[in-house]
Structure formats: C-alpha cells, structure tokens
Design a protein around this motif. Structure first.
Motif, PDB file in Angstrom:
ATOM      1  N   ALA A  67      50.789  32.689  42.999  1.00  0.00           N
ATOM      2  CA  ALA A  67      50.557  32.743  41.551  1.00  0.00           C
ATOM      3  C   ALA A  67      49.641  33.899  41.197  1.00  0.00           C
ATOM      4  O   ALA A  67      49.872  34.620  40.199  1.00  0.00           O
ATOM      5  N   LEU A  68      48.595  34.112  41.981  1.00  0.00           N
ATOM      6  CA  LEU A  68      47.681  35.220  41.718  1.00  0.00           C
ATOM      7  C   LEU A  68      48.376  36.555  41.918  1.00  0.00           C
ATOM      8  O   LEU A  68      48.180  37.500  41.141  1.00  0.00           O
ATOM      9  N   ARG A  69      49.222  36.632  42.919  1.00  0.00           N
ATOM     10  CA  ARG A  69      49.946  37.885  43.162  1.00  0.00           C
ATOM     11  C   ARG A  69      50.901  38.206  42.021  1.00  0.00           C
ATOM     12  O   ARG A  69      50.992  39.368  41.581  1.00  0.00           O
ATOM     13  N   GLU A  70      51.609  37.207  41.540  1.00  0.00           N
ATOM     14  CA  GLU A  70      52.537  37.455  40.447  1.00  0.00           C
ATOM     15  C   GLU A  70      51.796  37.833  39.162  1.00  0.00           C
ATOM     16  O   GLU A  70      52.269  38.680  38.392  1.00  0.00           O
ATOM     17  N   SER A  71      50.654  37.217  38.938  1.00  0.00           N
ATOM     18  CA  SER A  71      49.896  37.564  37.731  1.00  0.00           C
ATOM     19  C   SER A  71      49.377  38.989  37.795  1.00  0.00           C
ATOM     20  O   SER A  71      49.341  39.694  36.787  1.00  0.00           O
ATOM     21  N   LEU A  72      49.002  39.444  38.984  1.00  0.00           N
ATOM     22  CA  LEU A  72      48.536  40.825  39.108  1.00  0.00           C
ATOM     23  C   LEU A  72      49.688  41.806  38.948  1.00  0.00           C
ATOM     24  O   LEU A  72      49.520  42.890  38.385  1.00  0.00           O
ATOM     25  N   ARG A  73      50.856  41.431  39.443  1.00  0.00           N
ATOM     26  CA  ARG A  73      52.008  42.317  39.272  1.00  0.00           C
ATOM     27  C   ARG A  73      52.447  42.407  37.816  1.00  0.00           C
ATOM     28  O   ARG A  73      53.037  43.411  37.405  1.00  0.00           O
ATOM     29  N   ALA A  74      52.196  41.356  37.075  1.00  0.00           N
ATOM     30  CA  ALA A  74      52.562  41.373  35.653  1.00  0.00           C
ATOM     31  C   ALA A  74      51.578  42.159  34.808  1.00  0.00           C
ATOM     32  O   ALA A  74      51.821  42.365  33.614  1.00  0.00           O
ATOM     33  N   THR A  75      50.458  42.594  35.390  1.00  0.00           N
ATOM     34  CA  THR A  75      49.475  43.371  34.642  1.00  0.00           C
ATOM     35  C   THR A  75      50.073  44.714  34.274  1.00  0.00           C
ATOM     36  O   THR A  75      50.699  45.374  35.114  1.00  0.00           O
ATOM     37  N   PRO A  76      49.917  45.177  33.040  1.00  0.00           N
ATOM     38  CA  PRO A  76      50.481  46.477  32.638  1.00  0.00           C
ATOM     39  C   PRO A  76      49.932  47.602  33.502  1.00  0.00           C
ATOM     40  O   PRO A  76      48.758  47.617  33.892  1.00  0.00           O
ATOM     41  N   ALA A  77      50.813  48.554  33.813  1.00  0.00           N
ATOM     42  CA  ALA A  77      50.420  49.701  34.627  1.00  0.00           C
ATOM     43  C   ALA A  77      49.519  50.623  33.821  1.00  0.00           C
ATOM     44  O   ALA A  77      49.563  50.654  32.594  1.00  0.00           O
ATOM     45  N   PRO A  78      48.659  51.389  34.492  1.00  0.00           N
ATOM     46  CA  PRO A  78      47.781  52.321  33.785  1.00  0.00           C
ATOM     47  C   PRO A  78      48.591  53.417  33.107  1.00  0.00           C
ATOM     48  O   PRO A  78      49.741  53.661  33.468  1.00  0.00           O
TER      49      PRO A  78
END
Length: 275
Positions: A67-78
């Motif tokens: 769950a933490l990994r998926e949430s980080l991947r969903a973070t908008p790219a810089p």
C-alpha cells in the motif's frame, strides 16, 4: 487477515531470494541430511508453488508495504525542468538524449588508451636502452610508459568507484524521483519488516514442516491404534495364566493329601499270659 493480498509478480524475485536464504539456514540444512528427507530442489519447487500461502504468514506487513509503495508511485512526478538528485560530475556528464553519456565512455576508454600508450612507450624505451644504454630518450620513454600504466590503473579505480556510487544511488530505494526522503525511508522500513516476517513466520516454518526431525515439527505418535498392554495376572489358588497372560488354564500341580499312617497298638496283656 481475512483476505490477504496475493504475492505480486514484481515481488516474486525477492521471495525467491529469501527462499534461497531460508534453504541455507542451519536448522534446515541439518534436517536435509536426515534419511528420507526431501532435497533442497524439491523443497524449492514446493515453496515456489505455495508462494501465496507462505506469504499469508506475513500478510499484514506485506499489505502495509504494497500500500505504501503504490501510494508513493501515485505521487505526481516533479516538473520536467527540475532534475532529480544527481549532483556533481555525474549530472554534468549525463547524456541529454537518453544515451550512455560521456562518463561511462570515459570509464571504458581511459584505461585502455593509457595502458596501450604505456606498453608502446615501454617497448620503444627498452629497445632504445638496449641499443644505447646511455641514451636519455630511452630512459625517458620507459619512465613515461610506467606512468601511463599507473594512470590507467587509477582511471580504472575511479571508474569502478563511480559506477558503484551510481548503482547505490539508483537502487537504494525503488521510489519515484523526487520522493520525500522520509517517505522513502518509511518504504524501506516496511520492506525490511515484510522480509523479516516472511522469512521467520512463513518460509522457515513451511520448510520445517516438510522435513523430518526439524525443530518445530511435531514428533510422531508412538502408541498405535488398538494397542493395549497384555493383561498379566498373578496365579491364583485355582490355576495359572497361560503363556500370554490372558486365558486361565488348570493348575498342573496339586497339593498331596498327607494323612497319618494307620497305626494300632500291639495286643499285649499282662505277664500271666506269657507262658
């Protein structure tokens, strides 16, 4: 958990690495030497087949990690104009068109060119010294050749260190560029917790249940069904037990009937009867 998550395909290589470590555990290696035990390859096949069931033992940690990994991947790219962390020489030498860049090329070419030049200088210098030992040019070329060889070794060492630092930086955390370092550290901690739980609560107990004599496996019962001790009875006054101690048999010995002998006193009268 009532509905544990299945093992994702991207995590199966990690599962296989942990399985290899578990198969090299001291207790597992000792149990593998027991007669009739499965081989390490057979255990590996079983554990790979039952990967989802084994991973259920670490379902809580795995769910948190994924769950933490998926949430980080969903973070908008810089933003595109903000380059991710690549300080110093590596960022300056990085290719802008996605190619290999100048730095890897220099790592490969510099030692080769330096060693080639050093060998040529040494060869020519020693030939000149053989022709005329007092010729200054020969001594200078030999010295330059050894310096070129040393420069090639130094360039190779710098290149290896640079590649290692690049690999460590790029593989330290499988998170999107620009992720908050605290979130990246939290992801790494969650991954470590899942690995530990999978090994200690999943893989090792699973392997031990398939090995005879391994710690944690229940010992087989020795009392078979329908078994009862023989009914030994002491001999009674009326008879003795048989050889198996179950069925009474008549006694082979009886007490003799001792009676006193029949004795009568002699028919004796007084002295007058004696003639």
């Amino acid at each position: 958990m009532s509905n544990p998550p299945p093992l994702h395909a991207e995590d199966r290589p990690e599962y296989e690495r942990l399985l290899g470590e578990a198969l090299r555990d001291r207790t597992v290696l000792t149990a593998l030497r027991a007669p009739g035990a499965l081989t390490a390859d057979q255990l590996r096949v079983l554990a790979l087949r039952d990967a989802d069931a084994v991973n259920d033992a670490a379902a809580t940690e795995y769910a948190h990690y994924t769950a933490l990994r998926e949430s980080l991947r969903a973070t908008p790219a810089p933003p595109a104009d903000v380059e991710p962390y690549a300080p110093g020489l590596l960022s300056q030498l990085r290719s802008t068109d996605g190619g290999a860049g100048l730095f890897p090329v220099l790592i490969v070419l510099t030692p080769i060119l330096a060693w080639s030049a050093g060998l040529v200088l040494l060869l020519v210098g020693y030939v000149l010294r053989a022709v005329d030992s007092g010729l200054l040019l020969g001594h200078s070329m030999v010295t330059a050749g050894w310096v070129a060889l040393a420069a090639g070794v130094a360039a190779m060492a710098v290149g290896v260190v640079g590649l290692l630092l690049t690999a460590i930086r790029d593989g330290a955390a499988a998170v999107p560029p620009g992720t908050d370092p605290e979130l990246a550290a939290e992801l790494a901690a969650a991954r470590a917790e899942w690995r530990t739980a999978l090994r200690e609560r999943g893989l090792l107990p699973y392997l031990r249940t398939h090995l005879p004599g391994a710690p944690g496996r229940s010992a087989p019962g020795f009392a078979g069904p329908g078994y009862s001790p023989p009914a030994f009875t002491s001999p009674g006054t009326g008879g003795l037990t048989d050889a198996d101690g179950r069925t009474p048999r008549p006694a082979a010995f009886t007490t003799p009937d001792f009676t006193g002998p029949g004795y009568t006193p002699p028919d004796f009268t007084g002295p007058d009867d004696v003639r």
